[in-house]
Design an enzyme around this catalytic site. Sequence first.
Site, short mmCIF file in Angstrom:
data_model
loop_
_atom_site.label_atom_id
_atom_site.label_comp_id
_atom_site.label_asym_id
_atom_site.label_seq_id
_atom_site.Cartn_x
_atom_site.Cartn_y
_atom_site.Cartn_z
N LYS A 31 -5.22 -2.54 5.01
CA LYS A 31 -4.58 -2.36 6.59
C LYS A 31 -5.44 -2.67 7.71
O LYS A 31 -4.83 -2.92 8.54
CB LYS A 31 -4.39 -0.83 6.38
CG LYS A 31 -3.22 -0.27 5.61
CD LYS A 31 -2.90 0.94 5.39
CE LYS A 31 -4.06 1.66 4.43
NZ LYS A 31 -4.00 3.10 4.04
N SER A 50 -7.21 -0.43 -0.28
CA SER A 50 -5.84 0.33 0.43
C SER A 50 -6.36 0.21 1.89
O SER A 50 -5.64 -0.22 2.78
CB SER A 50 -5.82 1.58 0.00
OG SER A 50 -5.13 2.51 0.84
N ASP A 54 0.78 -1.26 0.01
CA ASP A 54 -0.04 0.07 0.13
C ASP A 54 0.79 1.09 -0.09
O ASP A 54 0.46 2.16 -0.55
CB ASP A 54 -0.80 -0.01 1.24
CG ASP A 54 -1.54 1.19 1.31
OD1 ASP A 54 -2.48 1.52 0.15
OD2 ASP A 54 -1.83 1.96 2.08
N1 URA Z 1 -7.00 6.34 2.74
C1 URA Z 1 -6.26 5.26 2.71
O1 URA Z 1 -5.69 4.50 3.61
N2 URA Z 1 -6.14 4.85 1.33
C2 URA Z 1 -6.91 5.56 0.27
O2 URA Z 1 -6.50 5.08 -1.06
C3 URA Z 1 -7.33 6.61 0.58
C4 URA Z 1 -7.51 6.92 1.72
#
Ligand code: URA
Length: 424
Positions: A187, A183, A161
């Site tokens: 996480k 993304s 990411d």
């Molecule tokens: N926040 C994130 O962690 N990823 C994105 O792509 C956009 C906002």
Amino acid sequence: MTFLEIIEKKKKQGTLTKEEIQFWIENMCHGNLPDYQVSALLMAIVLNGMNMDETFYLTEAMIQSGEVVDLSSIEGIKVDKHSTGGVGDKVTLILAPLLASFGLKIAKMSGRGLGHTGGTIDKLESIPGYRVEMTKEEFLNQIKEVGVSIISQSGNLVPADKKLYALRDVTATVDSIPLIASSIMSKKIASGADFIFLDVKVGNGALMPTLEQAEKLAHTMIELGNRFGKKTVCILTNMNEPLGRAIGNALEVKESIDTLQGMGPEDVTSLVIQIASLIVKDTEKISKEEAERQCFKKINTGVAYAKFEEMVNRQGGDLKKLEISHRIFSVRTPKEGYITKVDALALGEIARKIGAGRLTKEDKIHYQVGLVLSHKVGDYVKVNDELVKVYLDDLDVRVNDILECFTIESEEPKPEPLIYETIS
Ligand code: URA
């Protein structure tokens, strides 16, 4: 298989297979793909989209690119919360200790801010002594013993990411629902919680400008959460004006403390109680009304604030040393009428320019500066009433730039909802 064939396939609106997506992420992380080829594929995805299976395979490959946090040694329900980011959004600072005061376990890894929205970690670093880096063992022990810890995201959590986001940021490929959803969810899933709560901000100061796009993002993230076996709830909230009154790191910590002590702004208090009660109703198996009542009780009896203090102290922070700048001036209105709009994005940019945020990753934050709104949308103001208190350090701001963030008209505006909807 070559990467060129994968780019070609997406360009022609093809559907990528699990193997093709794994090939992309693995080779990118091993440094085998040039940035220009990855950027070309990202642009093809922005233009031609990805279906749910492709988005799932991408999320899975991203999770596998790094470390996955194992919270299985911690008893109880592990909750994580994420906001897509907004101006004045200090909800995590209040919500995390409030939920921990119910015995829930909050293992929260947060990011720093870049852009006009501040990061939770920067806000916490305004508390002298607060450690945002801890060993895995310290982090797990604190969650077991205190119930809550907020630390900086580990460098090895979803490295794919980091690479992709850095490229997306400079190639106009951020605004794609499958790329944003994968993304965020990679996480969250790699962080190990059982219950993921997502606050998708909608409006002028937010990543998703329209409700329709926000709904699409919410449904995609919930589907991803479900496919990974995680309970996922999403709330869509208004970001057409800043949340609360304070914008800036130490000022937002102070406003969070006020809210935890029952003296916070109405919108912040209401949003925190709504989110907390949606989680607590599920985890405690009680009605939403009863959950709300119990949340207020935790605040009014000082239990939630005590949990915040305990977390801060355990991480080395000293709340008595929290400092706000003494170089203060007031911006006053030249006009009488109702405030009908407050431009969250523009105020976020002003806060960033006076030092509350970063223009580049290397910039140092001035923790004590920021803005506090004396009035919000719907208030009636007379000539010379204070609109904003500005807290400065060594950088200056033009009064007119602040005045331009406020629209004052003779007609009272229709109230907008703070929460548009909850999706689960
Ligand atoms: N926040 C994130 O962690 N990823 C994105 O792509 C956009 C906002």
